[in-house]
Design an enzyme around this catalytic site. Structure first.
Site, PDB file in Angstrom:
ATOM      1  N   LYS A  77     -43.295 -26.553 -29.649  1.00 46.70           N
ATOM      2  CA  LYS A  77     -42.961 -27.856 -29.087  1.00 46.70           C
ATOM      3  C   LYS A  77     -44.140 -28.782 -29.327  1.00 46.70           C
ATOM      4  CE  LYS A  77     -42.670 -28.522 -24.539  1.00 46.70           C
ATOM      5  NZ  LYS A  77     -42.063 -28.525 -23.189  1.00 46.70           N
ATOM      6  N   GLY A  92     -36.367 -32.549 -27.517  1.00 47.14           N
ATOM      7  CA  GLY A  92     -36.372 -32.546 -26.065  1.00 47.14           C
ATOM      8  C   GLY A  92     -36.881 -33.861 -25.516  1.00 47.14           C
ATOM      9  N   GLY A  93     -36.958 -33.920 -24.206  1.00 49.59           N
ATOM     10  CA  GLY A  93     -37.405 -35.137 -23.561  1.00 49.59           C
ATOM     11  C   GLY A  93     -38.851 -35.476 -23.862  1.00 49.59           C
ATOM     12  N   GLY A 127     -40.535 -34.323 -26.742  1.00 51.80           N
ATOM     13  CA  GLY A 127     -40.889 -34.223 -28.147  1.00 51.80           C
ATOM     14  C   GLY A 127     -40.042 -33.205 -28.877  1.00 51.80           C
ATOM     15  N   GLY A 176     -34.625 -28.986 -32.414  1.00 50.05           N
ATOM     16  CA  GLY A 176     -34.025 -29.939 -31.494  1.00 50.05           C
ATOM     17  C   GLY A 176     -35.041 -30.951 -31.029  1.00 50.05           C
ATOM     18  N   ASP A 198     -36.754 -29.068 -13.031  1.00 52.90           N
ATOM     19  CA  ASP A 198     -36.039 -29.636 -14.179  1.00 52.90           C
ATOM     20  C   ASP A 198     -35.080 -28.599 -14.763  1.00 52.90           C
ATOM     21  OD1 ASP A 198     -35.344 -31.690 -15.857  1.00 52.90           O
ATOM     22  OD2 ASP A 198     -36.938 -31.316 -17.304  1.00 52.90           O
TER      23      ASP A 198
END
Length: 814
Positions: free
Chosen positions: A526, A507-508, A510, A505, A623
């Protein structure tokens, strides 16, 4: 005429069923006691008042022998889960058995020929009608005085078989309570494996096969067993005189020792299991003396620095049991009982994140004197100092070491002076690397400063960088050398050089990739994007925070990588990805039925409660959103992504920031508008997630009359139609009341004023308590995604927000 006959037949069947239910306690389901005048026959059972446990005769699943045993099992578990057996070594050969209270007041099991097969065997002068047996809601079977004092004469919890239930205790002396496995899966008789507390100076869980250890948990550090970091619910008392007792108190789980010697943690309500001693390095002494086992390496066994294989040929063939021997002897020797050299030249090799060896000896030395005491003792081969344990020392061989544990500790192994010199270059390189990382971080921080450091509240990375001693060290202390570092090439190879087919996926900050380490462990990596607003600070912040937390509803960070401009985080792999992938995908929504969604809401709440109140740190996530909730094999939720988290001091309840971070739609109004955050900010995000889980719709999605999800839910609630918010795929009239309750809890969490919102412990209480009286919710905060202007905030030096899971950092002029 036919109708009349059929009517009579149905009436006769009803009478027969009524008579059967009257004669069988299995049908009545409400009787939980045995008295002298009311024994239990093979066709009858007891049922605890809460309906969880049943007691009676049973035949093991898949058994062809037809033998009958008396035991206790979970009544509603998907498969027969027996937790205790009375006559395990003396079964009844037919269905003639009876459980009764004997003339001497004991509980006994007899067969049809009145032969005694099992007894509680207490010595009592009581009359038989003065005792009774009751099956408690905990699964404990008690023989007690039936008179007013209710004295407990015997209980199954003090005679465990193969299962450890909440409320049970294992001990080392006096009663010496242990678990004992079945002989096989169809034979409950005494097996070859036992599990219990060790008699060592520092108690730990052990499993023995025929009295020889095959697994150990590592010592208790005051909170968890070092080798079982993510297993909570244990409490241990220890008098340091050889007597210790271990209790278990998590009502959702039990432990089960199977016939193969594997200790399983089981969640009986969902039939999920997890083996605690199934990994390669869990085998006791696998690598022999002075060798460490690591599941991340191939081969898994390696001699400690300064040691070599005892038999190189055997070692090369994969036979590591003989272990390693010291290459250079100590300088410390004793002649004529006088120390000719106190080991002045000897030193220590530091091994990080270790499950320490077996048989530690207790020392009263403080942290400062622990190393000195070891050096002055020529038989001392290693030491460790652990908060919650104290100074531990070892003599002789070091057996059963394991490295790279999430909750491992630093172990110092004694080496000769010449070996110290061999390590000097490596130490210099490590120090230089850490120094360079901090220099880079300090430069980046200096560039972003908008005010003198003394006027700014520092972020987590900088508020605990001062040296700490044993007296002033706190759990917030940042020690960069505590965290495992991965080489970039290892991670690149594990992810097939970050190939698109391994991408999980975006993410915000990377992309996230699936990878597999050489030993087969699956990981998620990540890789921080250079264009994102997250850099070294957020990456190290996440490693610092999550490495100090251990909870079943928090994702584990296994390590990080910092090479050149590369910034990578390595997580445990979650095969079911994130919660939003199920909630908002029409093809996957049906996988999450209502019970699963409810369990996810409860799991997220328990993880958040741990962050806010129960861990060593007080952490505000900042978050919390559906895409940051990952799901394991059993769809259990795990909170992830702690790069933006903030740690609170013990006396802090709230804080302000000039750097607003988070995701619009999940951000509380006081935080988005004023930079003011507290536990109640996370509660607001939790409420949004609840409403998204119930409805299967994003908060950013516009509902009827152009309303966002919060406003839409509020209108339905006011109209008395809260349950209609539920996704039609999961709606069931059986759960209508529970769905409406969860909607109300979600609305309580998203109220405009922070003080009106419940704390997380109250949220859990409201979720798990039937017929709980909930307060009336006030109007929630309706914050459209674009109401907060990033560029228009003149009193902030910078803001970081996430819109549709894409990161945006805006720097404004002063």
């Amino acid at each position: 005429m036919v109708v009349l006959v059929n009517t009579r037949c149905r009436f006769a069947l009803l009478l027969l069923a009524a008579f059967s239910c009257f004669s069988l306690k299995l049908c009545s389901g409400g009787e939980d006691t045995i008295t002298f005048s009311a024994p239990v026959k093979d066709s009858e059972t007891l049922l605890s008042k809460n309906g969880v446990f049943r007691f009676g005769f049973f035949t093991p699943v898949n058994s062809t022998a037809g033998l009958r045993y008396v035991g206790i099992w979970y009544d509603k578990s998907p498969a027969q889960t027996v937790v205790w057996v009375a006559n395990k070594d003396a079964p009844v050969n037919d269905i003639s058995g009876v459980v009764s209270i004997s003339e001497d007041g004991n509980l006994v099991v007899k067969d049809g020929r009145n032969r005694l097969l099992w007894s509680t065997n207490i010595t009592s002068t009581m009359a038989p009608n003065a005792t009774l047996v009751q099956l408690m809601n905990t699964g404990n079977l008690r023989l007690q005085d039936s008179r007013s004092n209710g004295e407990i004469l015997w209980e199954s919890f003090k005679h465990p078989h193969n299962s450890l239930l909440p409320g049970m205790t294992l001990g080392t002396k006096n009663e010496n309570l242990k678990l004992t496995s079945w002989r096989s899966y169809v034979d409950p008789s005494t097996g070859n494996y036992t599990a219990g507390l060790s008699p060592f100076a520092y108690p730990e869980l052990l499993i023995w096969k025929n009295n020889a250890p095959i697994w150990r948990s590592g010592p208790w550090n005051g909170q968890v067993f070092i080798g079982l970091p993510d297993v909570d619910g244990f409490s241990l008392s220890n008098d340091y005189q050889g007597t210790a007792s271990l209790s278990y108190g998590n009502d959702s789980f039990m432990f089960h020792l199977d016939p193969d010697g594997v200790l399983y943690q089981r969640e009986y309500s969902r039939a999920s299991t997890r083996g605690l001693n199934t990994a390669t390095c869990d085998a006791y002494g696998k690598c022999g003396p002075f060798a460490s086992c690591s599941s991340r390496e191939l081969p898994p066994c390696n001699c400690v620095k300064g040691f070599a294989p005892r038999n190189q040929a055997e070692w090369d063939d994969g036979n590591w049991s003989n272990g390693c021997v010291r290459i250079v002897s100590f300088r410390c020797k004793k002649e004529n009982n006088v120390s000719s050299n106190r080991g002045k030249g000897d030193g220590f090799l530091r091994l990080q994140k270790m499950k320490v060896p077996v048989s530690a000896e207790r020392s009263l030395a403080n942290e400062k004197d622990c190393a000195t005491q070891c050096l002055e003792n020529c038989s001392c081969t290693a030491y460790a100092y652990v908060q919650g344990i104290g100074c531990m020392v070892w003599s002789g061989n070091l057996v059963d070491m394991q490295s790279f544990l999430p909750s491992g500790i630093d172990l110092y192994i004694r080496i000769a002076h010449s070996e110290k010199r061999h390590n000097y270059v490596a130490i210099v390189i490590c120090v230089a690397f850490v120094a360079a990382a901090f220099l880079l971080l300090a430069c980046q921080k200096f560039k972003k400063r908008s005010a003198p450091e003394s006027r700014r509240r520092p972020e987590l990375m900088f508020n605990r960088m001062e040296p700490a001693t044993s007296e002033n060290e706190s759990p917030y202390t940042f020690k960069p050398n505590e965290f495992p570092l991965f080489e970039f090439q290892v991670l690149a190879k594990a992810t097939d050089h970050f190939s698109h087919r391994n991408k999980l996926g975006q993410g915000g900050f990377g992309p996230v990739y699936k990878g597999k380490l050489p030993e087969g462990q699956e990981i998620a990596v990540k890789r921080l994007s250079r264009a994102s607003g997250q850099g070294l600070e957020e990456l190290m912040n996440e490693v610092v925070v999550i490495s100090k937390l251990q909870h079943r509803n928090l994702v584990r960070v296994l390590g990080c990588c910092i090479e050149g401009e590369e910034r990578l985080l390595v997580y445990e792999y979650m095969p079911n990805k994130s919660l939003d992938a199920y909630l908002f995908d029409p093809t996957k929504q049906k996988i999450l039925d209502w019970k699963t969604r409810f369990n996810i809401m409860e799991g997220i709440s328990r993880g958040l409660l741990y962050l806010h109140r129960d861990s060593r740190l007080r952490i505000i996530h900042r978050d919390l959103k559906a895409s940051n909730i990952l799901l394991d094999d059993n769809l259990n939720p795990k909170i992830s992504d702690f790069g933006l988290a903030r740690v609170f001091e013990a006396n802090e309840d709230a804080a302000e920031t000039r750097r607003v971070v988070g995701t619009y739609g999940y951000m509380s109004p006081e935080y988005a508008m004023e930079g003011y955050f507290s536990e109640k900010s996370d509660v607001f995000s939790l409420g949004v997630i609840f409403l998204e889980i119930i409805s299967g719709r994003r908060n950013s999605h516009k509902e009827e009359n152009n309303l966002n999800l919060l406003a839409y839910a509020w209108n339905l609630w006011n109209d008395g139609e809260a349950a209609s918010l539920a996704n039609p795929i999961v709606f069931d009239e059986c759960f209508e009341k529970e769905i409406a309750k969860c909607v109300q809890i979600g609305l309580l969490c998203v109220q405009q004023l922070a003080n009106d919102r419940p704390n997380v412990s109250n949220v859990i209480w409201m979720l798990t308590t039937e017929n709980a009286h909930l307060p009336e919710a006030k109007q929630p905060a309706f914050i459209a995604r674009r109401e907060v202007s990033v560029a228009g905030s003149s009193d902030r030096s910078s803001q970081m927000v996430t819109i549709n899971d894409a990161s945006l950092t805006a720097i404004t002029g002063r």
